[in-house]
Design a protein around this motif. Sequence first.
Motif, PDB file in Angstrom:
ATOM      1  N   ILE A  63       0.868  -1.172   0.000  1.00  0.00           N
ATOM      2  CA  ILE A  63       0.000   0.000   0.000  1.00  0.00           C
ATOM      3  C   ILE A  63       0.907   1.226   0.000  1.00  0.00           C
ATOM      4  CG2 ILE A  63      -1.775   1.308   1.230  1.00  0.00           C
ATOM      5  CD1 ILE A  63      -2.590  -1.364   2.601  1.00  0.00           C
ATOM      6  N   VAL A  64       0.582   2.186  -0.848  1.00  0.00           N
ATOM      7  CA  VAL A  64       1.337   3.438  -0.920  1.00  0.00           C
ATOM      8  C   VAL A  64       0.393   4.573  -0.549  1.00  0.00           C
ATOM      9  CG1 VAL A  64       2.564   5.042  -2.444  1.00  0.00           C
ATOM     10  CG2 VAL A  64       2.840   2.568  -2.759  1.00  0.00           C
ATOM     11  N   GLU A  65       0.895   5.504   0.251  1.00  0.00           N
ATOM     12  CA  GLU A  65       0.142   6.724   0.534  1.00  0.00           C
ATOM     13  C   GLU A  65       0.949   7.906   0.014  1.00  0.00           C
ATOM     14  OE1 GLU A  65      -2.003   9.348   4.047  1.00  0.00           O
ATOM     15  OE2 GLU A  65      -0.862   7.569   4.618  1.00  0.00           O
ATOM     16  N   LEU A  66       0.331   8.674  -0.867  1.00  0.00           N
ATOM     17  CA  LEU A  66       0.959   9.861  -1.429  1.00  0.00           C
ATOM     18  C   LEU A  66       0.458  11.096  -0.680  1.00  0.00           C
ATOM     19  CD1 LEU A  66       0.457   9.063  -5.232  1.00  0.00           C
ATOM     20  CD2 LEU A  66       2.448   8.553  -3.795  1.00  0.00           C
ATOM     21  N   GLY A  67       1.382  11.908  -0.207  1.00  0.00           N
ATOM     22  CA  GLY A  67       1.013  13.135   0.493  1.00  0.00           C
ATOM     23  C   GLY A  67       0.309  12.883   1.805  1.00  0.00           C
ATOM     24  N   PRO A  68       0.902  12.077   2.696  1.00  0.00           N
ATOM     25  CA  PRO A  68       0.229  11.784   3.963  1.00  0.00           C
ATOM     26  C   PRO A  68       0.109  12.978   4.907  1.00  0.00           C
ATOM     27  CG  PRO A  68       2.413  10.791   3.921  1.00  0.00           C
ATOM     28  CD  PRO A  68       2.150  11.341   2.552  1.00  0.00           C
ATOM     29  N   GLY A  69       0.860  14.044   4.672  1.00  0.00           N
ATOM     30  CA  GLY A  69       0.759  15.225   5.529  1.00  0.00           C
ATOM     31  C   GLY A  69       1.082  14.889   6.970  1.00  0.00           C
TER      32      GLY A  69
END
Length: 188
Positions: A43-49
């Motif tokens: 699983i990839v999260e882009l821009g998790p902040g």
Amino acid sequence: MHAILFLREFFKNPRYIGAITPSSSALAKAMVGEINFEKATYIVELGPGTGSFTIELIKKKKKQTTLILVELNDEFVKKLREKYGSIPNVHVVHGSAENLKEYLNEMNIEQADYIISGLPFTSLPKEGADRILRAVYNTLKMDGRFITFQYSLVKKEYIQTFFQCIRRKRVWSNFPPAYVFSCNKGGN
């Protein structure tokens, strides 16, 4: 504390942060609700902040599932590493979503099962958004899902030029209310 950091970073660079407050837990639950955690390997999260979605992903993912967080903002990367850096199979990458394929290659990962995005496609420059969506498309498994949210439907057709099949869901209990787009390369 996260809200203050988020607001400060928004004022530094609103085009790349895209909101004045972190996403709500209701939006986070709607985003991760699209994932089959029993079958997810990568699983990839882009821009998790500040990690609104990350918290839910870590709660629900299997121990053996690899979670890759790709964040461009220096301050957010620092906080993400402090909070999640010691968790097995969680990797915080300081870089641009445009280079997603390169990051996965470095980890010997061919493709992701799910890619979740908190990136503000409405305010990103078109060329950058094109490169990001191309990278997402090229690194997602054929039966995988790209899950993103936007505050309006303005970019739905644009995203649909990359992902023909989009299911959408409205989350009213977020400020501002948001649409979750669950996208795949074709079919269902």
